[in-house]
Design an enzyme around this catalytic site. Sequence first.
Site, short mmCIF file in Angstrom:
data_model
loop_
_atom_site.label_atom_id
_atom_site.label_comp_id
_atom_site.label_asym_id
_atom_site.label_seq_id
_atom_site.Cartn_x
_atom_site.Cartn_y
_atom_site.Cartn_z
N TYR A 29 27.24 -12.66 -32.07
CA TYR A 29 27.36 -11.52 -33.18
C TYR A 29 27.52 -10.18 -32.36
O TYR A 29 27.17 -9.88 -31.16
CB TYR A 29 26.42 -11.59 -34.30
CG TYR A 29 24.98 -11.29 -33.54
CD1 TYR A 29 24.58 -10.08 -33.76
CD2 TYR A 29 24.18 -12.00 -32.97
CE1 TYR A 29 23.16 -9.75 -33.27
CE2 TYR A 29 22.85 -11.98 -32.38
CZ TYR A 29 22.49 -10.81 -32.70
OH TYR A 29 21.04 -10.40 -32.26
N TRP A 120 13.96 -10.95 -35.11
CA TRP A 120 14.60 -12.09 -34.98
C TRP A 120 15.23 -12.25 -33.63
O TRP A 120 15.11 -13.39 -32.92
CB TRP A 120 15.69 -12.09 -36.09
CG TRP A 120 16.10 -13.43 -36.03
CD1 TRP A 120 15.91 -14.62 -36.87
CD2 TRP A 120 17.28 -13.99 -35.47
NE1 TRP A 120 16.85 -15.78 -36.37
CE2 TRP A 120 17.70 -15.19 -35.69
CE3 TRP A 120 18.58 -13.34 -34.68
CZ2 TRP A 120 18.95 -16.00 -35.26
CZ3 TRP A 120 19.53 -14.08 -34.31
CH2 TRP A 120 19.56 -15.44 -34.41
N ASP A 121 16.06 -11.16 -33.22
CA ASP A 121 16.52 -11.47 -31.59
C ASP A 121 15.64 -11.58 -30.84
O ASP A 121 15.77 -12.37 -29.84
CB ASP A 121 17.39 -10.09 -31.49
CG ASP A 121 18.20 -9.27 -32.37
OD1 ASP A 121 17.66 -9.12 -33.54
OD2 ASP A 121 19.26 -9.06 -32.13
N THR A 122 14.48 -10.67 -30.97
CA THR A 122 13.55 -10.90 -29.90
C THR A 122 12.98 -12.16 -29.74
O THR A 122 12.70 -12.68 -28.66
CB THR A 122 12.37 -9.66 -29.96
OG1 THR A 122 13.29 -8.25 -29.99
CG2 THR A 122 11.55 -9.72 -29.03
#
Length: 173
Positions: A29, A120-122
């Site tokens: 993404y 969320w990414d972390t």
Amino acid sequence: MHLHSQERQGRGRALDRAFRASKGEILGYIDVDLATDMKHLKELIQSIRDGYDVATGSRMLPQSNVERPFNRGFASRGFNFLTRLMLGSRLYDHQCGFKSFKRDSLLGLLDKVKDTHWFWDTELLVRAQRAGFSVREFPVEWRHGGTTKVDLKRDVIGMGSQIFRLWYEFLWD
């Protein structure tokens, strides 16, 4: 494929849903404002083809070329420092919206990620490292898009609390 939801899901939940519905072997993404220069797209995808489980652009490496407001950069540096210190991450930028994944590796992690919003990414990157997946971080050219849904005060507190949540969870692993 088009996914739609009548209700706001949060960034993490929306990405989780999209990845689970995807069919490709390389998933990824990019931020919708295209803040990361698209000249890095080939490198993002090639990193997975070269055998990495996860690849992520970085605004924090010395070779990165970044233009952003001081307050956003300061908050980001503090967040990333705490993530490295408390969660043992080896990465310097956990929040750059420019990531790709080997499908099987990503799907093996999604059920473990609890955050449904900005962290969320972390959480995904930290869990990938702890699971022994190979993660490549590379410098990118990045320009602040001007509009953002990030609320510094609210999100710094929220993401800081998520660092502590994950740290506490890891204490009992």
